[in-house]
Design a protein around this motif. Structure first.
Motif, PDB file in Angstrom:
ATOM      1  N   PHE A  18      -1.797  14.066  -5.327  1.00  0.00           N
ATOM      2  CA  PHE A  18      -2.186  13.890  -3.921  1.00  0.00           C
ATOM      3  C   PHE A  18      -2.835  15.155  -3.366  1.00  0.00           C
ATOM      4  N   ARG A  19      -2.354  16.281  -3.822  1.00  0.00           N
ATOM      5  CA  ARG A  19      -2.924  17.560  -3.389  1.00  0.00           C
ATOM      6  C   ARG A  19      -4.409  17.642  -3.763  1.00  0.00           C
ATOM      7  N   HIS A  20      -4.756  16.991  -4.863  1.00  0.00           N
ATOM      8  CA  HIS A  20      -6.121  17.104  -5.374  1.00  0.00           C
ATOM      9  C   HIS A  20      -6.894  15.792  -5.286  1.00  0.00           C
ATOM     10  N   GLY A  21      -6.612  15.001  -4.236  1.00  0.00           N
ATOM     11  CA  GLY A  21      -7.502  13.881  -3.931  1.00  0.00           C
ATOM     12  C   GLY A  21      -7.096  12.547  -4.519  1.00  0.00           C
ATOM     13  N   MET A  22      -6.507  11.704  -3.677  1.00  0.00           N
ATOM     14  CA  MET A  22      -6.145  10.343  -4.108  1.00  0.00           C
ATOM     15  C   MET A  22      -6.719   9.345  -3.118  1.00  0.00           C
ATOM     16  N   PRO A  23      -7.274   8.245  -3.606  1.00  0.00           N
ATOM     17  CA  PRO A  23      -7.815   7.216  -2.713  1.00  0.00           C
ATOM     18  C   PRO A  23      -6.701   6.352  -2.133  1.00  0.00           C
ATOM     19  N   PRO A  24      -6.988   5.621  -1.063  1.00  0.00           N
ATOM     20  CA  PRO A  24      -6.048   4.592  -0.614  1.00  0.00           C
ATOM     21  C   PRO A  24      -5.754   3.655  -1.782  1.00  0.00           C
ATOM     22  N   HIS A  25      -4.479   3.352  -1.993  1.00  0.00           N
ATOM     23  CA  HIS A  25      -4.116   2.568  -3.169  1.00  0.00           C
ATOM     24  C   HIS A  25      -2.818   1.816  -2.925  1.00  0.00           C
ATOM     25  N   GLY A  26      -2.540   0.898  -3.794  1.00  0.00           N
ATOM     26  CA  GLY A  26      -1.312   0.130  -3.731  1.00  0.00           C
ATOM     27  C   GLY A  26      -1.101  -0.637  -5.010  1.00  0.00           C
ATOM     28  N   GLY A  27       0.010  -1.337  -5.083  1.00  0.00           N
ATOM     29  CA  GLY A  27       0.289  -2.061  -6.313  1.00  0.00           C
ATOM     30  C   GLY A  27       1.512  -2.931  -6.186  1.00  0.00           C
ATOM     31  N   PHE A  28       1.942  -3.421  -7.329  1.00  0.00           N
ATOM     32  CA  PHE A  28       3.089  -4.336  -7.352  1.00  0.00           C
ATOM     33  C   PHE A  28       3.761  -4.276  -8.707  1.00  0.00           C
ATOM     34  N   ALA A  29       4.966  -4.829  -8.772  1.00  0.00           N
ATOM     35  CA  ALA A  29       5.713  -4.899 -10.030  1.00  0.00           C
ATOM     36  C   ALA A  29       6.369  -6.264 -10.143  1.00  0.00           C
ATOM     37  N   ILE A  30       6.183  -6.893 -11.290  1.00  0.00           N
ATOM     38  CA  ILE A  30       6.770  -8.207 -11.565  1.00  0.00           C
ATOM     39  C   ILE A  30       7.814  -8.029 -12.666  1.00  0.00           C
TER      40      ILE A  30
ATOM     41  N   GLN B 174       0.860  -1.179   0.000  1.00  0.00           N
ATOM     42  CA  GLN B 174       0.000   0.000   0.000  1.00  0.00           C
ATOM     43  C   GLN B 174       0.900   1.233   0.000  1.00  0.00           C
ATOM     44  N   ARG B 175       0.437   2.293  -0.713  1.00  0.00           N
ATOM     45  CA  ARG B 175       1.202   3.550  -0.752  1.00  0.00           C
ATOM     46  C   ARG B 175       0.497   4.574   0.130  1.00  0.00           C
ATOM     47  N   ARG B 176       1.221   5.574   0.533  1.00  0.00           N
ATOM     48  CA  ARG B 176       0.582   6.723   1.179  1.00  0.00           C
ATOM     49  C   ARG B 176      -0.375   7.346   0.166  1.00  0.00           C
ATOM     50  N   HIS B 177      -1.471   7.948   0.656  1.00  0.00           N
ATOM     51  CA  HIS B 177      -2.380   8.618  -0.285  1.00  0.00           C
ATOM     52  C   HIS B 177      -2.738  10.037   0.153  1.00  0.00           C
ATOM     53  N   ARG B 178      -2.401  10.414   1.395  1.00  0.00           N
ATOM     54  CA  ARG B 178      -2.743  11.777   1.843  1.00  0.00           C
ATOM     55  C   ARG B 178      -1.598  12.718   1.510  1.00  0.00           C
TER      56      ARG B 178
END
Lengths: 409, 409
Positions: free
Chosen positions: B367-379, B341-345
């Protein structure tokens, strides 16, 4: 916690309590009620909030719990009656107004603020169409027995064309960014017969125009065991038809078979000097008008371009080697795709290149050890999208364009 | 001209005159007959040629006309009785012997002569498995509402990590090759919620090992509106299961749900010092053995790695911010995928970065203009293939590897 429902699926949950999650696209505060438009990846939904409940500013990220109710005045015929709102991230006022039906900012502002401006439904739509077109490119070629490949973007010599390459420091040695996967996709025909690659290409274009980018996404295909370039055109026609259909854009005239003119016929039809080495933009426009009028086609092939204007790997026209077995595909009178048959005999490469083979050893090895007649094409994704959508500038169809002046965001 | 039939389809044309096209994989000249093995994109086929008919050397490209006849001794149970051979390209003797069941050359020779060595069926199989795995990655994510994006590979600042970036001359200005699409894929969550990208990443790794490459193919995904990293792991598990299945490799233990250990539990299970900041290779091997024995799984997640060892955008574990909401996926005791998970605030980024935000304006704007909680991965595609196939060196699973020393072919 109630189940998240996308804005497009409200109708299926009529009467149920659901959770809607997305961005505050617009809030309209009236005396007795606030209308909150929530934007999620599927579209827009209206939430009816009682007066007195604070609603975060536009672009804030929220989760709304409420009941789905029918309302013929709401987008999609359903809206959500508020029960609770949770703010996941509060937003500052956006640099461009996203709630308006059309973005009113100029191109530089849109590009400078891409992180926000791309959220506008009209901008999203362009890139969703692009993703769908790329998926159609792959699906068409997968169906024809092609194999996807990933070839190097850093190369040791700037041999494909000496000009307009980006140089980099490669562990203290000079190296270059690949201008195209041309040499590698040909080499891979020797392995898989039919290959495609979707990836970035790099052109140090010192031109500041509406159609030049320093890097773009190239959709490359190459296939072996062809008779000549006409087999390549047949595959390209299938690919283009699938890509156009996938974009969902209406009004494009895309017949099952595209008209074909030889370069010499094209010049004659335009009343140009038969010795002209290339088609001028006004010639291309005239050919586009002819194709639409005579064949009901927005697309027309011109084949047989003079060998003198084509790269060394181009296969000559066997019946008259002044001409080539290469082609351009024009869309509404503008070049959209270039392709053709390539030379496949080692001796032909030796003759064409003379002694100038530095850096080409790996490429020439494929021909030395047996390559079939082959050819291919390359479609620039951003240009394809710009032409199809009628965008005036290819930067409008690139998420984060790179050009002579722009390196950010 | 008779119809071209692929080697795999001979049975369907028993008794018919067909055309077979491909490479001379092997010729065996006996007293009364020559056996010619033709290799095409579908496999191998045997052609029976009468004595006295000249057959071109190995790797020559030929079209054989003949009649399909049943022969239980031939590959696939059918062979072609010669009528005519046309040579499309005569080949010189190849630098590696392709007709042997196993390639007998060492890795440097295979890589130096990639244009030819990749033609060997065993080498083709690796990259066909890779193409199938990438297709499965995309198909899984398409099915979950993801949008494919294409983000820039040339960036204006080396901000993601100061080290190991390739610098280039960008129209007289410094620029860098992107080490990952991390910032862009996060930004695109603000637009499409769920995105993926398949493309090259560039690492100026000064390490000369069996697992470091200067550029590789990264399969990146990022999704918004998650509860925490566990939602990311659920998507990754689906993706990995589909990719493994697509490769067709047998013997991989890939249960529907992979076991999960917290980093602190993992250290404890290995008998390591609870203050260790990372897992040593022997710890990872022990965890792999545990997962196989206790859960019948070749895969195990370790979550909660110390914040101190993760990049600034990593979201802390809410219950104890020494740990993070990030994870590694181990395969048979070796790291295969990293995500979290990444920071979103926006405020959290301001705190994490302090004043060190040069070159990050476009990223922070999201981020200044609104990002939801999010995350990801890389293969890493090449690493995935190497681990799955048991290749000792990641160069074996890269068509044209680039490393500290290798820039060609």
């Amino acid at each position: 916690m109630s189940y998240r429902v996308l804005s497009s699926d409200l109708a299926e949950h009529s009467g149920a309590e659901i959770r809607l999650a997305g961005w505050v696209h617009r809030r309209r505060v009236l005396a007795r009620v606030t209308f909150l438009i929530v934007r999620d990846r599927a579209g827009l939904a209206q939430v009816v909030v009682p007066a007195g409940v604070a609603v975060s500013p536009e672009e804030s990220v929220v989760e709304v719990t409420g009941t789905v109710v029918a309302n013929s005045a709401a987008p999609g015929g359903f809206e959500v009656a508020y029960k609770a709102i949770e703010v996941l991230a509060e937003a500052e006022a956006p640099p461009v107004e996203l709630f308006r039906p059309e973005l009113e900012a100029g191109l530089p502002a849109l590009l400078d603020h891409a992180a926000v401006s791309l959220r506008h439904p009209s901008r999203q739509a362009v890139f969703r169409a692009g993703a769908a077109a790329v998926a159609a490119f792959r699906a068409t070629l997968d169906g024809l027995g092609f194999t996807e490949v990933f070839t190097p973007k850093i190369v040791g010599s700037a041999t494909e064309s000496g000009a307009n390459v980006f140089a980099l420091d490669y562990f203290g040695r000079p190296a270059y960014l690949a201008q195209s996967p041309q040499f590698y996709k040909q080499t891979m025909v020797g392995v898989f017969e039919r290959v495609y690659e979707v990836g970035p290409v790099f052109r140090a274009e010192p031109h500041d125009t509406s159609r030049h980018l320093a890097t773009y996404t190239s959709l490359d295909a190459e296939l072996g065991f062809i008779r000549d370039h006409r087999d390549v055109m047949e595959v390209l026609t299938r690919v283009i038809r699938a890509m156009v259909e996938a974009t969902g854009l209406s009004g494009v005239q895309v017949p099952p078979v595209f008209p074909v003119l030889h370069f010499s016929e094209a010049l004659e039809r335009c009343g140009a000097d038969p010795g002209e080495p290339d088609l001028a933009p006004e010639h291309e426009r005239a050919l586009g008008a002819w194709a639409l009028e005579e064949h009901g086609s927005d697309f027309v092939y011109v084949e047989g371009y003079p060998m003198a204007k084509r790269p060394f790997y181009t296969h000559p026209q066997p019946s008259d080697p002044r001409w080539s077995n290469s082609f351009d595909l024009l869309f509404r009178g503008m070049e959209l795709v270039t392709g053709g048959q390539r030379r496949h005999r080692y001796a032909d490469y030796v003759t064409a290149l003379g002694r100038d083979t530095a850096g080409l050893d790996g490429y020439l090895e494929a021909f030395r050890h047996g390559m079939p007649p082959h050819g291919g094409f390359a479609i620039g994704l951003e240009r394809f999208l710009a032409r199809l959508t009628g965008a005036a500038n290819v930067r409008e169809t690139t998420l984060f364009p790179r050009d002579l002046h722009r390196l950010a965001p």
